[in-house]
Design a protein around this motif. Structure first.
Motif, PDB file in Angstrom:
ATOM      1  N   ALA A  53       1.083  -1.250   0.067  1.00  0.00           N
ATOM      2  CA  ALA A  53      -0.269   0.135  -0.074  1.00  0.00           C
ATOM      3  C   ALA A  53       0.923   1.191   0.021  1.00  0.00           C
ATOM      4  CB  ALA A  53      -0.838  -0.159   1.419  1.00  0.00           C
ATOM      5  N   THR A  54       2.063   1.277   0.686  1.00  0.00           N
ATOM      6  CA  THR A  54       2.956   2.220   0.674  1.00  0.00           C
ATOM      7  C   THR A  54       3.474   2.507  -0.709  1.00  0.00           C
ATOM      8  OG1 THR A  54       3.384   1.880   3.139  1.00  0.00           O
ATOM      9  CG2 THR A  54       4.892   3.395   1.653  1.00  0.00           C
ATOM     10  N   GLY A  55       3.803   1.521  -1.376  1.00  0.00           N
ATOM     11  CA  GLY A  55       4.297   1.497  -2.619  1.00  0.00           C
ATOM     12  C   GLY A  55       3.449   2.025  -3.583  1.00  0.00           C
ATOM     13  N   LEU A  56       2.090   1.716  -3.609  1.00  0.00           N
ATOM     14  CA  LEU A  56       1.235   2.259  -4.441  1.00  0.00           C
ATOM     15  C   LEU A  56       1.047   3.982  -4.233  1.00  0.00           C
ATOM     16  CD1 LEU A  56      -1.856  -0.205  -4.090  1.00  0.00           C
ATOM     17  CD2 LEU A  56      -0.583   0.186  -6.299  1.00  0.00           C
ATOM     18  N   ARG A  57       0.988   4.345  -2.939  1.00  0.00           N
ATOM     19  CA  ARG A  57       1.074   5.771  -2.632  1.00  0.00           C
ATOM     20  C   ARG A  57       2.385   6.451  -3.363  1.00  0.00           C
ATOM     21  NH1 ARG A  57       1.015   7.280   3.040  1.00  0.00           N
ATOM     22  NH2 ARG A  57       0.345   9.139   2.476  1.00  0.00           N
ATOM     23  N   TYR A  58       3.431   5.695  -3.260  1.00  0.00           N
ATOM     24  CA  TYR A  58       4.761   6.128  -3.681  1.00  0.00           C
ATOM     25  C   TYR A  58       4.754   6.279  -5.271  1.00  0.00           C
ATOM     26  CZ  TYR A  58       9.786   6.634  -4.506  1.00  0.00           C
ATOM     27  OH  TYR A  58      10.716   7.091  -5.345  1.00  0.00           O
ATOM     28  N   ILE A  59       3.937   5.235  -5.993  1.00  0.00           N
ATOM     29  CA  ILE A  59       3.717   5.389  -7.334  1.00  0.00           C
ATOM     30  C   ILE A  59       2.845   6.819  -7.728  1.00  0.00           C
ATOM     31  CG2 ILE A  59       2.661   4.244  -9.098  1.00  0.00           C
ATOM     32  CD1 ILE A  59       3.870   1.397  -7.941  1.00  0.00           C
ATOM     33  N   ASN A  60       1.888   6.739  -7.110  1.00  0.00           N
ATOM     34  CA  ASN A  60       1.000   7.813  -7.195  1.00  0.00           C
ATOM     35  C   ASN A  60       1.681   9.228  -7.136  1.00  0.00           C
ATOM     36  OD1 ASN A  60      -1.364   6.322  -7.789  1.00  0.00           O
ATOM     37  ND2 ASN A  60      -2.173   6.265  -5.900  1.00  0.00           N
ATOM     38  N   LYS A  61       2.798   9.282  -6.065  1.00  0.00           N
ATOM     39  CA  LYS A  61       3.376  10.338  -5.911  1.00  0.00           C
ATOM     40  C   LYS A  61       4.465  10.736  -6.971  1.00  0.00           C
ATOM     41  CE  LYS A  61       5.909  12.773  -2.316  1.00  0.00           C
ATOM     42  NZ  LYS A  61       6.594  12.617  -1.146  1.00  0.00           N
ATOM     43  N   VAL A  62       5.193   9.978  -7.241  1.00  0.00           N
ATOM     44  CA  VAL A  62       6.413  10.141  -8.438  1.00  0.00           C
ATOM     45  C   VAL A  62       6.169   9.533  -9.762  1.00  0.00           C
ATOM     46  CG1 VAL A  62       7.858  10.474  -6.543  1.00  0.00           C
ATOM     47  CG2 VAL A  62       7.807   7.936  -7.579  1.00  0.00           C
ATOM     48  N   GLY A  63       4.997   8.650  -9.940  1.00  0.00           N
ATOM     49  CA  GLY A  63       5.093   8.136 -10.998  1.00  0.00           C
ATOM     50  C   GLY A  63       5.571   6.865 -11.181  1.00  0.00           C
ATOM     51  N   ILE A  64       5.138   6.050 -12.354  1.00  0.00           N
ATOM     52  CA  ILE A  64       5.691   4.455 -12.184  1.00  0.00           C
ATOM     53  C   ILE A  64       6.710   4.482 -12.856  1.00  0.00           C
ATOM     54  CG2 ILE A  64       4.481   4.157 -14.609  1.00  0.00           C
ATOM     55  CD1 ILE A  64       4.948   1.741 -11.784  1.00  0.00           C
ATOM     56  N   HIS A  65       7.111   5.378 -13.832  1.00  0.00           N
ATOM     57  CA  HIS A  65       8.471   5.439 -14.288  1.00  0.00           C
ATOM     58  C   HIS A  65       9.698   5.549 -13.379  1.00  0.00           C
ATOM     59  CE1 HIS A  65      11.276   4.926 -17.785  1.00  0.00           C
ATOM     60  NE2 HIS A  65      11.869   6.114 -17.544  1.00  0.00           N
ATOM     61  N   ALA A  66       9.740   6.558 -12.456  1.00  0.00           N
ATOM     62  CA  ALA A  66      10.596   7.069 -11.412  1.00  0.00           C
ATOM     63  C   ALA A  66      10.635   6.019 -10.503  1.00  0.00           C
ATOM     64  CB  ALA A  66      10.022   8.369 -11.058  1.00  0.00           C
ATOM     65  N   ALA A  67       9.193   5.323  -9.848  1.00  0.00           N
ATOM     66  CA  ALA A  67       9.309   4.420  -9.048  1.00  0.00           C
ATOM     67  C   ALA A  67      10.063   3.034  -9.347  1.00  0.00           C
ATOM     68  CB  ALA A  67       7.891   4.118  -8.702  1.00  0.00           C
ATOM     69  N   ILE A  68       9.968   2.796 -10.645  1.00  0.00           N
ATOM     70  CA  ILE A  68      10.721   1.360 -11.113  1.00  0.00           C
ATOM     71  C   ILE A  68      12.022   1.706 -11.226  1.00  0.00           C
ATOM     72  CG2 ILE A  68      10.870   0.021 -13.160  1.00  0.00           C
ATOM     73  CD1 ILE A  68       8.054   0.096 -13.484  1.00  0.00           C
ATOM     74  N   LYS A  69      12.343   2.910 -11.598  1.00  0.00           N
ATOM     75  CA  LYS A  69      14.039   3.420 -11.592  1.00  0.00           C
ATOM     76  C   LYS A  69      14.774   3.196 -10.292  1.00  0.00           C
ATOM     77  CE  LYS A  69      17.015   7.099 -13.284  1.00  0.00           C
ATOM     78  NZ  LYS A  69      17.134   8.197 -13.842  1.00  0.00           N
ATOM     79  N   SER A  70      13.974   3.848  -9.311  1.00  0.00           N
ATOM     80  CA  SER A  70      14.481   3.984  -7.891  1.00  0.00           C
ATOM     81  C   SER A  70      14.743   2.464  -7.313  1.00  0.00           C
ATOM     82  CB  SER A  70      13.896   5.094  -7.125  1.00  0.00           C
ATOM     83  OG  SER A  70      12.492   4.401  -6.851  1.00  0.00           O
ATOM     84  N   ALA A  71      13.540   1.449  -7.624  1.00  0.00           N
ATOM     85  CA  ALA A  71      13.594   0.426  -6.930  1.00  0.00           C
ATOM     86  C   ALA A  71      14.653  -0.381  -7.802  1.00  0.00           C
ATOM     87  CB  ALA A  71      12.260  -0.367  -7.548  1.00  0.00           C
ATOM     88  N   LYS A  72      14.818  -0.365  -8.948  1.00  0.00           N
ATOM     89  CA  LYS A  72      16.035  -0.820  -9.692  1.00  0.00           C
ATOM     90  C   LYS A  72      17.288  -0.751  -9.037  1.00  0.00           C
ATOM     91  CE  LYS A  72      14.424  -2.009 -14.162  1.00  0.00           C
ATOM     92  NZ  LYS A  72      14.453  -1.732 -15.816  1.00  0.00           N
ATOM     93  N   GLU A  73      17.607   0.750  -8.746  1.00  0.00           N
ATOM     94  CA  GLU A  73      18.812   1.400  -8.177  1.00  0.00           C
ATOM     95  C   GLU A  73      18.891   0.871  -6.713  1.00  0.00           C
ATOM     96  OE1 GLU A  73      18.319   5.426  -8.386  1.00  0.00           O
ATOM     97  OE2 GLU A  73      18.778   5.653 -10.516  1.00  0.00           O
ATOM     98  N   LYS A  74      17.951   0.484  -5.989  1.00  0.00           N
ATOM     99  CA  LYS A  74      18.212  -0.025  -4.798  1.00  0.00           C
ATOM    100  C   LYS A  74      18.088  -1.449  -4.518  1.00  0.00           C
ATOM    101  CE  LYS A  74      15.781   3.991  -2.780  1.00  0.00           C
ATOM    102  NZ  LYS A  74      14.402   4.698  -1.962  1.00  0.00           N
ATOM    103  N   GLY A  75      17.787  -1.997  -5.611  1.00  0.00           N
ATOM    104  CA  GLY A  75      17.887  -3.571  -5.485  1.00  0.00           C
ATOM    105  C   GLY A  75      16.637  -4.487  -5.292  1.00  0.00           C
ATOM    106  N   PHE A  76      15.365  -3.592  -5.211  1.00  0.00           N
ATOM    107  CA  PHE A  76      14.079  -4.164  -4.632  1.00  0.00           C
ATOM    108  C   PHE A  76      13.726  -4.917  -5.910  1.00  0.00           C
ATOM    109  CE2 PHE A  76      13.960  -0.485  -1.739  1.00  0.00           C
ATOM    110  CZ  PHE A  76      14.872  -1.011  -0.818  1.00  0.00           C
ATOM    111  N   LEU A  77      13.767  -4.313  -7.139  1.00  0.00           N
ATOM    112  CA  LEU A  77      13.087  -5.013  -8.127  1.00  0.00           C
ATOM    113  C   LEU A  77      14.146  -6.117  -8.800  1.00  0.00           C
ATOM    114  CD1 LEU A  77      10.380  -4.588  -9.774  1.00  0.00           C
ATOM    115  CD2 LEU A  77      11.759  -3.049 -11.227  1.00  0.00           C
ATOM    116  N   ARG A  78      13.694  -7.174  -8.635  1.00  0.00           N
ATOM    117  CA  ARG A  78      14.362  -8.578  -8.927  1.00  0.00           C
ATOM    118  C   ARG A  78      14.134  -8.913 -10.492  1.00  0.00           C
ATOM    119  NH1 ARG A  78      12.678 -13.048  -6.202  1.00  0.00           N
ATOM    120  NH2 ARG A  78      10.814 -11.962  -5.562  1.00  0.00           N
ATOM    121  N   THR A  79      13.070  -8.692 -11.025  1.00  0.00           N
ATOM    122  CA  THR A  79      12.670  -9.069 -12.316  1.00  0.00           C
ATOM    123  C   THR A  79      12.958  -8.164 -13.323  1.00  0.00           C
ATOM    124  OG1 THR A  79      10.400  -8.016 -12.329  1.00  0.00           O
ATOM    125  CG2 THR A  79      10.268 -10.268 -11.467  1.00  0.00           C
ATOM    126  N   LYS A  80      13.150  -8.574 -14.609  1.00  0.00           N
ATOM    127  CA  LYS A  80      13.905  -7.636 -15.662  1.00  0.00           C
ATOM    128  C   LYS A  80      12.700  -7.139 -16.211  1.00  0.00           C
ATOM    129  CE  LYS A  80      16.613  -7.819 -19.928  1.00  0.00           C
ATOM    130  NZ  LYS A  80      17.258  -8.559 -20.633  1.00  0.00           N
TER     131      LYS A  80
END
Length: 81
Positions: A53-80
């Motif tokens: 639910a916090t991730g959904l709020r973050y996506i609404n705040k910064v946008g899906i493209h920026a959220a995916i980019k920051s998740a990749k940088e932090k290593g949370f997004l495992r899938t390609k």
């Protein structure tokens, strides 16, 4: 690793069930996760993510493209994506 948010990295926490007589037994606090599909207009495709639910709020705040980019940088997004 299945109960992990792919945007924020939230996972379960360990705590205690406390009864009325104050006996403590171990328990898990799971995150509030949802399977959601998001549309990436830059790539013209849909992406399915397991998001808290916090991730959904973050996506609404910064946008899906920026959220995916920051998740990749932090290593949370495992899938390609």
């Amino acid at each position: 690793m299945s109960n992990v948010c792919e945007i924020t990295g939230k996972s379960f926490m360990i705590g205690n069930n406390v009864s009325h007589s104050k006996r403590r037994t171990k328990r898990r606090f799971n995150p509030n996760l949802f399977n959601r599909k998001f549309y990436l207009p830059e790539e013209d495709r849909w992406v399915s993510l397991k998001v808290s639910a916090t991730g959904l709020r973050y996506i609404n705040k910064v946008g899906i493209h920026a959220a995916i980019k920051s998740a990749k940088e932090k290593g949370f997004l495992r899938t390609k994506i």
